[in-house]
Design a protein around this motif. Structure first.
Motif, mmCIF file in Angstrom:
data_model
loop_
_atom_site.group_PDB
_atom_site.id
_atom_site.type_symbol
_atom_site.label_atom_id
_atom_site.label_comp_id
_atom_site.label_asym_id
_atom_site.label_seq_id
_atom_site.Cartn_x
_atom_site.Cartn_y
_atom_site.Cartn_z
ATOM 1 N N ALA A 1 -16.059 -39.481 -34.480
ATOM 2 C CA ALA A 1 -14.949 -38.588 -34.172
ATOM 3 C C ALA A 1 -14.910 -38.269 -32.690
ATOM 4 C CB ALA A 1 -15.079 -37.305 -34.983
ATOM 5 N N GLY A 2 -16.090 -38.176 -32.055
ATOM 6 C CA GLY A 2 -16.137 -37.932 -30.618
ATOM 7 C C GLY A 2 -15.838 -36.477 -30.294
ATOM 8 N N GLN A 3 -15.675 -36.196 -29.002
ATOM 9 C CA GLN A 3 -15.389 -34.854 -28.537
ATOM 10 C C GLN A 3 -14.153 -34.892 -27.666
ATOM 11 O OE1 GLN A 3 -19.060 -34.072 -26.484
ATOM 12 N NE2 GLN A 3 -19.931 -33.010 -28.248
ATOM 13 N N GLY A 4 -13.457 -33.773 -27.608
ATOM 14 C CA GLY A 4 -12.314 -33.691 -26.712
ATOM 15 C C GLY A 4 -11.195 -34.610 -27.143
ATOM 16 N N SER A 5 -10.523 -35.205 -26.166
ATOM 17 C CA SER A 5 -9.351 -36.033 -26.431
ATOM 18 C C SER A 5 -9.739 -37.494 -26.496
ATOM 19 C CB SER A 5 -8.326 -35.827 -25.304
ATOM 20 O OG SER A 5 -7.259 -36.733 -25.431
ATOM 21 N N ASN A 6 -9.730 -38.074 -27.678
ATOM 22 C CA ASN A 6 -10.024 -39.491 -27.850
ATOM 23 C C ASN A 6 -8.721 -40.273 -27.858
ATOM 24 O OD1 ASN A 6 -12.926 -39.712 -28.165
ATOM 25 N ND2 ASN A 6 -12.638 -38.410 -29.952
ATOM 26 N N LYS A 7 -8.561 -41.153 -26.905
ATOM 27 C CA LYS A 7 -7.306 -41.875 -26.758
ATOM 28 C C LYS A 7 -7.435 -43.337 -27.139
ATOM 29 C CE LYS A 7 -5.795 -38.785 -23.063
ATOM 30 N NZ LYS A 7 -5.272 -38.683 -21.679
ATOM 31 N N GLY A 8 -8.509 -43.676 -27.852
ATOM 32 C CA GLY A 8 -8.647 -45.063 -28.269
ATOM 33 C C GLY A 8 -9.514 -45.857 -27.323
ATOM 34 N N SER A 9 -9.756 -47.100 -27.679
ATOM 35 C CA SER A 9 -10.680 -47.933 -26.923
ATOM 36 C C SER A 9 -9.987 -48.638 -25.770
ATOM 37 C CB SER A 9 -11.312 -48.970 -27.852
ATOM 38 O OG SER A 9 -10.312 -49.792 -28.392
ATOM 39 N N TYR B 1 -12.144 -38.179 -23.048
ATOM 40 C CA TYR B 1 -11.427 -37.968 -21.800
ATOM 41 C C TYR B 1 -11.483 -36.484 -21.439
ATOM 42 C CZ TYR B 1 -9.433 -42.654 -22.264
ATOM 43 O OH TYR B 1 -9.265 -44.011 -22.376
ATOM 44 N N ARG B 2 -11.469 -36.201 -20.167
ATOM 45 C CA ARG B 2 -11.470 -34.800 -19.718
ATOM 46 C C ARG B 2 -10.176 -34.126 -20.171
ATOM 47 N NH1 ARG B 2 -12.531 -33.018 -13.429
ATOM 48 N NH2 ARG B 2 -12.881 -30.782 -13.776
#
Length: 326
Positions: free
Chosen positions: A43-51, A295-296
């Motif tokens: 799931a990751g953290q913050g804004s995950n915009k894909g690979s 992403y920040r």
């Protein structure tokens, strides 16, 4: 994956054939967790915009005339410096990555070498010269994330501009005069995106080079996050992190360690080391290259990596640096 065996068929196997079959099954069962789990996207953290499907960027550390770490004296008739060593051997790192099917670009922050054989080495590896050698180790801001400040930031900015799949900064380390004991071999990585890359590089170097020819007294290679303002390499790591790019710095070999230096002074061993770094990148790309990125979320939200967090930075006036901390 399901493995099924017909009992009637097994009766026809001789003991040697049965042993071979069981060995194959054992290997398949060993690989099964890799194929089922390592490609999973967390799931990751913050804004995950894909690979990212961008290029792999390799950056030769320092620059001609400011070569970085060096051996205290000649080894096998050679005085090694980290910058010139990587100019000579980065071709082999790049070749491993490209042979695996990935696009790879080599950069260096400085100007193109004008003397041989370095000029030929640079042409062979297709080095992109960024023509921004540091003057008096001056720090300057990232053009993409101006509160991230470091010397050599042009290399991180290049990787960001290319939307790199990952970037590896190619360095060696040193710490004073000659030593023969274990050195603290290290891979530096960025906080949110670099852990998988750092571990892939460290584990590959441990399996193939460190204590396998390049004696380090049995001591392995650690992986360390650098994210605090003014810490060595932290500016590059944070800028790449903000843009969702996994980044790592190779600091595994110490040029003041006589055993490391003797290993790297040998042409065949040097090539083996460079290829191991390339294989570490390939291992990362194969198993984790398509993971979602962090992403920040807010460029105006200060953190420990923002310029001015460290006391050293508060004493500096850096043109163009964004101060989020007052």
């Amino acid at each position: 994956m399901k493995i099924s065996l017909d009992r009637r068929a097994l009766k026809n196997y001789s003991a040697p054939r049965m042993k071979k079959l069981l060995m194959i099954i054992a290997v398949l069962l060993t690989l099964l967790p890799i194929s089922c789990t390592q490609m999973r996207v967390p799931a990751g953290q913050g804004s995950n915009k894909g690979s990212s499907n961008g290029v792999v960027v390799l950056d030769i550390g320092h620059f001609i005339g400011g070569d970085g770490a060096s051996t205290p004296s000649a080894v096998n008739g050679k005085r090694l410096t980290e910058c010139t060593w990587w100019y000579e051997y980065v071709y082999y790192t790049k070749k491993v990555i490209e042979d695996a099917g990935y696009t790879c670009i080599v950069t260096n922050r400085g100007n193109a070498p004008t003397t041989e054989p370095l000029a030929s080495f640079a042409r062979r590896a297709g080095v992109v010269q960024l023509n921004h050698p540091d003057k008096n180790a001056a720090r300057y801001p990232s053009k993409h994330h101006p509160d991230r400040v470091a010397g050599g930031m042009v290399s991180a900015d290049y990787a960001i501009s290319r939307k790199a799949a990952c970037v590896v900064f190619l360095h060696h380390n040193s710490s004073g005069g000659w030593t023969n004991g274990p050195s603290p071999a290290l891979i530096i990585c960025n906080k949110y995106n670099g852990g998988r890359l750092g571990n892939a590089l460290a584990r590959t170097l441990e399996r193939t080079v460190l204590n396998h020819g390049m004696d380090n007294g049995g001591r392995g290679c650690s992986v360390l996050v650098r994210s605090k303002d003014a810490d060595r390499s932290a500016g590059w790591m944070n800028a790449c992190d903000d843009s969702g790019i996994p980044a790592a710095v190779i600091e595994c070999a110490f040029l003041n360690n006589r055993k490391h230096a003797e290993y790297l002074a040998d042409t065949a061993n040097a090539r083996r080391y460079a290829e191991a770094v390339g294989q570490g990148v390939v291992n990362y790309m194969r198993y984790f290259g398509n993971e979602a990125r962090h992403y920040r979320a807010d460029e105006n939200q200060a953190d420990e990596g923002s310029f001015g967090y460290a006391a050293e930075s508060r004493r500096l006036n850096v043109p163009g640096a964004k101060r989020l901390l007052h």
